[in-house]
Design an enzyme around this catalytic site. Sequence first.
Site, PDB file in Angstrom:
ATOM      1  N   ASP A  92       0.817  -1.228   0.000  1.00 39.70           N
ATOM      2  CA  ASP A  92       0.000   0.000   0.000  1.00 39.70           C
ATOM      3  C   ASP A  92       0.845   1.269   0.000  1.00 39.70           C
ATOM      4  O   ASP A  92       0.432   2.296   0.532  1.00 39.70           O
ATOM      5  CB  ASP A  92      -0.959   0.020   1.203  1.00 39.70           C
ATOM      6  CG  ASP A  92      -1.775  -1.254   1.314  1.00 39.70           C
ATOM      7  OD1 ASP A  92      -2.380  -1.635   0.304  1.00 39.70           O
ATOM      8  OD2 ASP A  92      -1.782  -1.868   2.393  1.00 39.70           O
ATOM      9  N   GLY A 111       1.094   1.677  -7.801  1.00 40.83           N
ATOM     10  CA  GLY A 111       0.348   1.731  -9.051  1.00 40.83           C
ATOM     11  C   GLY A 111       0.488   3.053  -9.775  1.00 40.83           C
ATOM     12  O   GLY A 111       0.744   3.102 -10.979  1.00 40.83           O
ATOM     13  N   HIS A 130      -3.894  -1.825  -6.957  1.00 38.31           N
ATOM     14  CA  HIS A 130      -3.110  -0.692  -7.427  1.00 38.31           C
ATOM     15  C   HIS A 130      -4.040   0.388  -7.974  1.00 38.31           C
ATOM     16  O   HIS A 130      -4.742   0.177  -8.958  1.00 38.31           O
ATOM     17  CB  HIS A 130      -2.104  -1.155  -8.485  1.00 38.31           C
ATOM     18  CG  HIS A 130      -1.057  -2.065  -7.920  1.00 38.31           C
ATOM     19  ND1 HIS A 130      -0.150  -2.759  -8.692  1.00 38.31           N
ATOM     20  CD2 HIS A 130      -0.770  -2.382  -6.635  1.00 38.31           C
ATOM     21  CE1 HIS A 130       0.641  -3.466  -7.905  1.00 38.31           C
ATOM     22  NE2 HIS A 130       0.279  -3.259  -6.658  1.00 38.31           N
ATOM     23  N   THR A 131      -4.047   1.532  -7.295  1.00 37.53           N
ATOM     24  CA  THR A 131      -4.984   2.612  -7.613  1.00 37.53           C
ATOM     25  C   THR A 131      -4.312   3.665  -8.482  1.00 37.53           C
ATOM     26  O   THR A 131      -3.254   4.192  -8.134  1.00 37.53           O
ATOM     27  CB  THR A 131      -5.508   3.265  -6.319  1.00 37.53           C
ATOM     28  OG1 THR A 131      -6.110   2.257  -5.498  1.00 37.53           O
ATOM     29  CG2 THR A 131      -6.537   4.329  -6.631  1.00 37.53           C
ATOM     30  N   THR A 135       2.902 -12.619   2.824  1.00 35.42           N
ATOM     31  CA  THR A 135       2.174 -13.119   1.664  1.00 35.42           C
ATOM     32  C   THR A 135       2.854 -14.403   1.204  1.00 35.42           C
ATOM     33  O   THR A 135       3.811 -14.865   1.829  1.00 35.42           O
ATOM     34  CB  THR A 135       2.105 -12.042   0.560  1.00 35.42           C
ATOM     35  OG1 THR A 135       1.119 -12.414  -0.406  1.00 35.42           O
ATOM     36  CG2 THR A 135       3.452 -11.815  -0.109  1.00 35.42           C
ATOM     37  N   THR A 156      -9.565  -4.978  -0.153  1.00 31.51           N
ATOM     38  CA  THR A 156     -10.458  -5.508   0.887  1.00 31.51           C
ATOM     39  C   THR A 156     -11.353  -4.459   1.524  1.00 31.51           C
ATOM     40  O   THR A 156     -12.359  -4.793   2.148  1.00 31.51           O
ATOM     41  CB  THR A 156      -9.627  -6.143   2.011  1.00 31.51           C
ATOM     42  OG1 THR A 156      -8.804  -5.121   2.610  1.00 31.51           O
ATOM     43  CG2 THR A 156      -8.746  -7.259   1.477  1.00 31.51           C
ATOM     44  N   ARG A 182      -9.600  -1.127   7.069  1.00 31.53           N
ATOM     45  CA  ARG A 182      -8.834   0.000   7.595  1.00 31.53           C
ATOM     46  C   ARG A 182      -7.404  -0.454   7.820  1.00 31.53           C
ATOM     47  O   ARG A 182      -7.147  -1.501   8.405  1.00 31.53           O
ATOM     48  CB  ARG A 182      -9.424   0.472   8.928  1.00 31.53           C
ATOM     49  CG  ARG A 182      -8.719   1.692   9.518  1.00 31.53           C
ATOM     50  CD  ARG A 182      -9.051   1.840  11.005  1.00 31.53           C
ATOM     51  NE  ARG A 182      -8.515   3.054  11.595  1.00 31.53           N
ATOM     52  CZ  ARG A 182      -7.245   3.245  11.942  1.00 31.53           C
ATOM     53  NH1 ARG A 182      -6.352   2.306  11.719  1.00 31.53           N
ATOM     54  NH2 ARG A 182      -6.856   4.381  12.496  1.00 31.53           N
ATOM     55  N   LYS A 241       2.898  10.178  -0.519  1.00 35.87           N
ATOM     56  CA  LYS A 241       1.997  10.660   0.534  1.00 35.87           C
ATOM     57  C   LYS A 241       2.670  11.601   1.534  1.00 35.87           C
ATOM     58  O   LYS A 241       2.286  11.641   2.704  1.00 35.87           O
ATOM     59  CB  LYS A 241       1.343   9.480   1.250  1.00 35.87           C
ATOM     60  CG  LYS A 241       0.354   8.721   0.358  1.00 35.87           C
ATOM     61  CD  LYS A 241      -0.630   7.912   1.173  1.00 35.87           C
ATOM     62  CE  LYS A 241      -1.807   7.488   0.328  1.00 35.87           C
ATOM     63  NZ  LYS A 241      -2.841   6.792   1.101  1.00 35.87           N
ATOM     64  N   SER A 269       6.106  12.105  -4.562  1.00 43.26           N
ATOM     65  CA  SER A 269       4.692  12.176  -4.934  1.00 43.26           C
ATOM     66  C   SER A 269       3.955  13.034  -3.915  1.00 43.26           C
ATOM     67  O   SER A 269       4.072  12.805  -2.714  1.00 43.26           O
ATOM     68  CB  SER A 269       4.091  10.769  -4.984  1.00 43.26           C
ATOM     69  OG  SER A 269       2.686  10.835  -5.125  1.00 43.26           O
TER      70      SER A 269
END
Length: 432
Positions: A14, A18, A42-43, A240, A302, A305, A332, A415
């Site tokens: 996260d 993307g 991936h947003t 994972t 999913t 939160r 971010k 970014s």
Amino acid sequence: MGNNVVVLGTQWGDEGKGKIVDLLTERAKYVVRYQGGHNAGHTLVINGEKTVLHLIPSGILRENVTSIIGNGVVLSPAALMKEMKELEDRGIPVRERLLLSEACPLILDYHVALDNACEKARGAKAIGTTGRGIGPAYEDKVARRGLRVGDLFDKETFAEKLKEVMEYHNFQLVNYYKAEAVDYQKVLDDTMAVADILTSMVVDVSDLLDQARQRGDFVMFEGAQGTLLDIDHGTYPYVTSSNTTAGGVATGSGLGPRYVDYVLGILKAYSTRVGAGPFPTELFDETGEFLCKQGNEYGATTGRRRRTGWLDTVAVRRAVQLNSLSGFCLTKLDVLDGLKEVKLCVAYRMPDGREVTTTPLAADDWKGVEPIYETMPGWSESTFGVKDRSGLPQAALNYIKRIEELTGVPIDIISTGPDRTETMILRDPFDA
């Protein structure tokens, strides 16, 4: 010049991969997924329009780019068809732009049933999987009983193999997990209905990538999840089921390892984690809530939160080691706007009082670990959408510089918002 560029997450996923893959693919000929499955989320935000991709590589929105799903990816035919339809309904010719490795293991209904039954049986010790069958599909692959895309070329043999593996798994579901069996005929019919579509996109990925290398084409390798979730090097067992580190590129696509030119680590300006597992810098106070709200920290796959906390440079240094990172993309940064102070974890205090600057390996060894923080002044000015380094507040620049000092890796991209235009490229990986 770097022709083969890897983009991967340096934390627990996260991180914002993307968007960066989509941005950098402006110069790429191919974008390759090499591990994971449709557990990724991936947003991309382009001109205000939001697209969430789970399985298809993030280069699919560009008409000059061929997207490839490599052998290291576990492929759900149902998830792929759904994602293809959503994109095709928007006018994106997916079948003209997407190729698959015939060695991709298939995720079928019984994998999903096993995933959910296993998580339920774990109870309080549940891993927190996405419930999409990823782990059981990798388990079948390693046990050499898995079905692959290439098996769909011979439908009769596929049906026989499917019957055999489903007898095995249904016995497990019914007798061990006390769950319902999965219907063989339905799985066979559903898979056969899309078999020709899947096989029509098959290509020899390793050979294609080698030819691209010889031509000097730019290739982007898109990682999913994050370094600290790696099956071997992550916080096991809260990991994972694939190799999320740069080493997964070679095994998951067939590119020779010596041909990777640049590894870009995506680094969120703070830390997040979904599901269970160690998280030394996790915040349970109003600052943690602030980060969650400002960062919109809810999973693209999913909807869960995300847990939030300060940036952990001890954990990030482990990612530097494991991936031989060439540079960072810091994402971010704008989420930290308005905080009076920001903190960086620079070391851990172990339960026996020792101070360490490297992470433990197994999850059990993280118990009782306390973060040691360095506190820096925050900034009140907005960094959202800033497109030039000179437009950043001095306190934000100091924060960036300190991250570079603590990790030994330059921040090549910053970014400052979700749109691809809200980005500063200080050094382009394809030019590095």
